[in-house]
Design an enzyme around this catalytic site. Structure first.
Site, PDB file in Angstrom:
ATOM      1  N   ASP A  56       0.691  -1.678   0.174  1.00 31.44           N
ATOM      2  CA  ASP A  56       0.070  -0.146  -0.441  1.00 31.44           C
ATOM      3  C   ASP A  56       0.813   0.750   0.156  1.00 31.44           C
ATOM      4  O   ASP A  56       1.166   1.885   0.842  1.00 31.44           O
ATOM      5  CB  ASP A  56      -0.768  -0.179   0.916  1.00 31.44           C
ATOM      6  CG  ASP A  56      -2.167   1.054   1.254  1.00 31.44           C
ATOM      7  OD1 ASP A  56      -1.642   2.099   0.434  1.00 31.44           O
ATOM      8  OD2 ASP A  56      -2.442   1.464   2.684  1.00 31.44           O
ATOM      9  N   GLU A 134      31.586   8.805   3.414  1.00 30.68           N
ATOM     10  CA  GLU A 134      32.609   8.874   4.779  1.00 30.68           C
ATOM     11  C   GLU A 134      31.547   9.450   5.877  1.00 30.68           C
ATOM     12  O   GLU A 134      30.955  10.914   5.840  1.00 30.68           O
ATOM     13  CB  GLU A 134      33.900   9.520   4.908  1.00 30.68           C
ATOM     14  CG  GLU A 134      34.794  10.209   4.384  1.00 30.68           C
ATOM     15  CD  GLU A 134      34.940  10.874   4.015  1.00 30.68           C
ATOM     16  OE1 GLU A 134      35.813  11.262   4.784  1.00 30.68           O
ATOM     17  OE2 GLU A 134      36.346  10.705   2.945  1.00 30.68           O
ATOM     18  N   GLU A 136      29.398   8.879   9.359  1.00 31.31           N
ATOM     19  CA  GLU A 136      29.719   9.533  11.236  1.00 31.31           C
ATOM     20  C   GLU A 136      28.360   9.518  11.965  1.00 31.31           C
ATOM     21  O   GLU A 136      27.416   9.348  11.452  1.00 31.31           O
ATOM     22  CB  GLU A 136      30.224  10.832  11.539  1.00 31.31           C
ATOM     23  CG  GLU A 136      31.467  11.454  10.582  1.00 31.31           C
ATOM     24  CD  GLU A 136      32.228  12.807  10.770  1.00 31.31           C
ATOM     25  OE1 GLU A 136      33.884  12.534  10.707  1.00 31.31           O
ATOM     26  OE2 GLU A 136      31.509  12.974  10.664  1.00 31.31           O
ATOM     27  N   GLU A 191      35.517   9.291  16.452  1.00 30.81           N
ATOM     28  CA  GLU A 191      35.725  10.080  15.481  1.00 30.81           C
ATOM     29  C   GLU A 191      36.126  11.371  16.724  1.00 30.81           C
ATOM     30  O   GLU A 191      36.821  11.175  17.895  1.00 30.81           O
ATOM     31  CB  GLU A 191      34.664  11.127  14.820  1.00 30.81           C
ATOM     32  CG  GLU A 191      34.523  10.653  13.519  1.00 30.81           C
ATOM     33  CD  GLU A 191      35.555  11.368  12.678  1.00 30.81           C
ATOM     34  OE1 GLU A 191      35.645  12.874  13.566  1.00 30.81           O
ATOM     35  OE2 GLU A 191      36.006  11.156  11.581  1.00 30.81           O
ATOM     36  N   GLU A 198      33.461   6.410  12.828  1.00 28.27           N
ATOM     37  CA  GLU A 198      32.848   7.049  11.409  1.00 28.27           C
ATOM     38  C   GLU A 198      34.304   5.322  11.096  1.00 28.27           C
ATOM     39  O   GLU A 198      34.931   4.849  11.353  1.00 28.27           O
ATOM     40  CB  GLU A 198      34.061   7.288  11.023  1.00 28.27           C
ATOM     41  CG  GLU A 198      34.060   7.784   9.712  1.00 28.27           C
ATOM     42  CD  GLU A 198      35.108   8.745   9.645  1.00 28.27           C
ATOM     43  OE1 GLU A 198      35.163   8.744   7.906  1.00 28.27           O
ATOM     44  OE2 GLU A 198      34.945   9.995   9.323  1.00 28.27           O
ATOM     45  N   HIS A 247      31.126  13.468   4.290  1.00 30.43           N
ATOM     46  CA  HIS A 247      31.573  13.652   3.582  1.00 30.43           C
ATOM     47  C   HIS A 247      31.397  13.003   1.971  1.00 30.43           C
ATOM     48  O   HIS A 247      31.992  11.753   2.214  1.00 30.43           O
ATOM     49  CB  HIS A 247      32.902  13.967   3.760  1.00 30.43           C
ATOM     50  CG  HIS A 247      33.459  15.247   4.672  1.00 30.43           C
ATOM     51  ND1 HIS A 247      34.760  15.215   5.549  1.00 30.43           N
ATOM     52  CD2 HIS A 247      32.193  15.864   5.382  1.00 30.43           C
ATOM     53  CE1 HIS A 247      34.601  15.484   6.416  1.00 30.43           C
ATOM     54  NE2 HIS A 247      33.229  16.040   6.104  1.00 30.43           N
ATOM     55  N   ARG A 318      40.611  22.062   4.347  1.00 36.10           N
ATOM     56  CA  ARG A 318      39.217  21.564   4.825  1.00 36.10           C
ATOM     57  C   ARG A 318      38.671  22.485   5.503  1.00 36.10           C
ATOM     58  O   ARG A 318      37.553  21.942   5.927  1.00 36.10           O
ATOM     59  CB  ARG A 318      39.818  20.762   6.390  1.00 36.10           C
ATOM     60  CG  ARG A 318      40.755  19.569   5.567  1.00 36.10           C
ATOM     61  CD  ARG A 318      40.965  18.989   6.666  1.00 36.10           C
ATOM     62  NE  ARG A 318      41.861  17.377   6.006  1.00 36.10           N
ATOM     63  CZ  ARG A 318      41.531  16.434   5.691  1.00 36.10           C
ATOM     64  NH1 ARG A 318      40.569  16.143   6.251  1.00 36.10           N
ATOM     65  NH2 ARG A 318      42.524  15.912   5.565  1.00 36.10           N
ATOM     66  N   GLU A 335      35.802  16.494  -3.338  1.00 33.39           N
ATOM     67  CA  GLU A 335      34.969  16.062  -2.173  1.00 33.39           C
ATOM     68  C   GLU A 335      34.153  16.615  -1.809  1.00 33.39           C
ATOM     69  O   GLU A 335      34.670  17.828  -1.289  1.00 33.39           O
ATOM     70  CB  GLU A 335      36.100  15.331  -0.797  1.00 33.39           C
ATOM     71  CG  GLU A 335      35.751  14.867   0.592  1.00 33.39           C
ATOM     72  CD  GLU A 335      36.173  15.327   1.590  1.00 33.39           C
ATOM     73  OE1 GLU A 335      36.524  14.579   2.724  1.00 33.39           O
ATOM     74  OE2 GLU A 335      37.736  15.235   1.336  1.00 33.39           O
ATOM     75  N   ARG A 337      32.047  18.234   0.841  1.00 33.51           N
ATOM     76  CA  ARG A 337      31.589  17.772   2.398  1.00 33.51           C
ATOM     77  C   ARG A 337      31.005  18.462   3.597  1.00 33.51           C
ATOM     78  O   ARG A 337      30.532  17.851   4.550  1.00 33.51           O
ATOM     79  CB  ARG A 337      33.611  18.411   3.037  1.00 33.51           C
ATOM     80  CG  ARG A 337      34.130  18.232   2.780  1.00 33.51           C
ATOM     81  CD  ARG A 337      35.409  19.117   2.814  1.00 33.51           C
ATOM     82  NE  ARG A 337      35.580  19.316   4.353  1.00 33.51           N
ATOM     83  CZ  ARG A 337      36.303  18.570   5.112  1.00 33.51           C
ATOM     84  NH1 ARG A 337      37.032  17.349   5.125  1.00 33.51           N
ATOM     85  NH2 ARG A 337      36.350  18.495   6.139  1.00 33.51           N
TER      86      ARG A 337
END
Length: 446
Positions: A56, A134, A136, A191, A198, A247, A318, A335, A337
């Site tokens: 359903d 990645e 976490e 982490e 992670e 990430h 970063r 990547e 983030r």
């Protein structure tokens, strides 16, 4: 044992017999990314491969109206896996499926179908997408009634181990369960935040990887519960510490080669890679409501906790939204983030892939790499550099998505409209609530 990578229904039916499987948990996700599942007897699986399993759809978030509720789930044999935490005798397995209408056409509201459409578009251009997320998560204690709390299981930090990482046995049990289900684990560690973990698994094609994300969250929560803990993928469950991200490493392959790699350029990034980056930066604010899908997501996206909020890219920085890891050759990748693990992975990666492809098709030019710490720039400095920020709230993200013809084209009318309806309802409920911060701040003085 199950064949490492079952491909056909015959592979699956043989594994069912050899492993004494009694029940199969059929699975798919609703529009919001929540797993929906029910069990069928193993003897019904062959018929399910032929005719699907009726359910359903009117009771599923973002699916169909009550007057058109019949839906069919067609199991995908490549997703068959035994559940290693269940008994060996009378075993239980799970299988992910695609949702169809009774007339045999794919259901346009199925998130897996949305991603398949983006994958097909990439194939038309000669590309396949690889991605390595990645994820976490936090491990919290349960209360005496078995309800989740935010009570810490440890006060460990980045790469800590026992005795500071008191939940390492839980994480190790998760690792073993994932490996039993065909995952290639590449890293598993504590982490930055207390009780935060992670586990990274090997990259793969985008559809298989999104199936793996769904499986990963299912396994992590199941093993944690079996061991007396609660695993949370909430982006920011604790004030004052880092939140949990997802990430998202991504690359495009063409003719067996990484289309992002060009050894002849100074940074060894190809024109295709730069165009892909430009596409992501152009559209990321519009699809933030998908990659960062909850009110809580925007509590993570604030300065000071390693989460990116500025729409820039860099080979090393970063603090940028997009980072280019140092690996080159097959490992050359982009990547992104900002995504968090609360998102629906099928919709999130459909948006990311489509944004990158749009950059390639339109020949977009990426801005210059931003190699300074953006968090230390003043607002005037950022304005002078033309640096935009991600939305500051779910409401802002919803408004940007509402006006986006790009996102509507990626999701299709059905998912686009139902997703926005659900997110607006969440925001309206949130803004009407009286929160503890308000009581702590105002009650005693007003």
């Amino acid at each position: 044992m199950v064949k490492a990578n079952p491909v056909t229904k015959e592979d699956v039916l043989q594994a069912v017999t050899e492993n004494d499987v009694k029940f199969i948990r059929t699975q798919f996700t609703d529009t919001m990314g929540m797993i929906k599942s029910w069990a069928i007897p193993a003897e019904d699986l062959e018929g399910a491969f032929e005719n699907g399993v009726m359910f359903d759809g009117s009771s599923i978030e973002g699916f169909t109206r009550i007057e058109e509720s019949d839906m069919i789930l067609m199991p995908d044999p490549t997703t068959f896996r035994l559940l290693p935490w269940r008994p060996k005798e009378g075993a239980v397995a799970r299988i992910i499926g695609d949702v169809y209408r009774p007339n045999g056409k794919p259901f346009e509201g199925d998130p897996r179908y949305v991603l398949k459409q983006a994958v097909a578009k990439a194939a038309e251009l000669g590309y396949t997408m690889n991605t390595g997320p990645e994820l976490e998560f936090f491990l919290f204690e349960l209360d005496e009634k078995g309800h989740p709390t935010t009570n810490l299981t440890d006060n460990g930090g980045y790469f800590d181990f026992a005795p500071l990482d008191k939940a390492q046995d839980v994480r190790r049990a998760i690792d073993f369960a994932l490996e039993d289900m065909g995952f290639k684990i590449e890293a598993s560690h504590h982490e930055v935040a207390p009780s935060q973990h992670e586990i990274n698994f090997r990259f793969g094609d985008v559809l298989n990887t999104c199936d793996n994300i769904v499986t990963f969250k299912y396994v992590v929560k199941s093993i944690a519960a079996h061991m007396g803990y609660y695993a949370s993928f909430m982006p920011k469950p604790l004030y004052g510490v880092n939140g949990s991200g997802m990430h998202s490493n991504q690359s495009l392959m063409m003719d067996g080669k990484n289309a992002f790699y060009d050894p002849e350029t100074p940074d060894q990034l190809s024109t295709v890679a730069k165009q892909y980056i430009a596409g992501l930066l152009t559209h990321v604010r519009e699809f933030a409501a998908i990659t960062n899908s909850t009110v809580n997501s925007y509590k993570r996206l604030v300065p000071g906790y390693e989460a990116p909020i500025y729409c820039t890219w860099s080979a090393s920085n970063r603090s940028s939204l997009i980072r280019i890891p140092a690996s080159r050759g097959l490992g050359t990748r982009v990547e992104l983030r900002c995504p968090d693990p609360a998102c629906n992975p099928y919709l999130a990666f459909a948006a990311m892939l489509s944004a990158g492809l749009d950059g390639i098709e339109k020949g977009m030019e990426a801005p210059a790499s931003t190699d300074v710490n953006i968090f230390k720039l003043t607002e005037a400095d950022r304005a002078a550099r033309g640096i935009e920020s991600l939305p500051g709230s779910l409401k802002e993200a919803i408004d940007l998505m509402t006006g986006s013809t790009f996102v509507k084209g990626v999701l299709g009318d059905h998912v686009f409209e139902n997703y926005l309806e659900a997110k607006n309802a969440q925001w309206d409920d949130y803004k009407a609530q009286v929160h503890q911060w308000e009581l702590d701040t105002y009650l005693s003085i007003l």
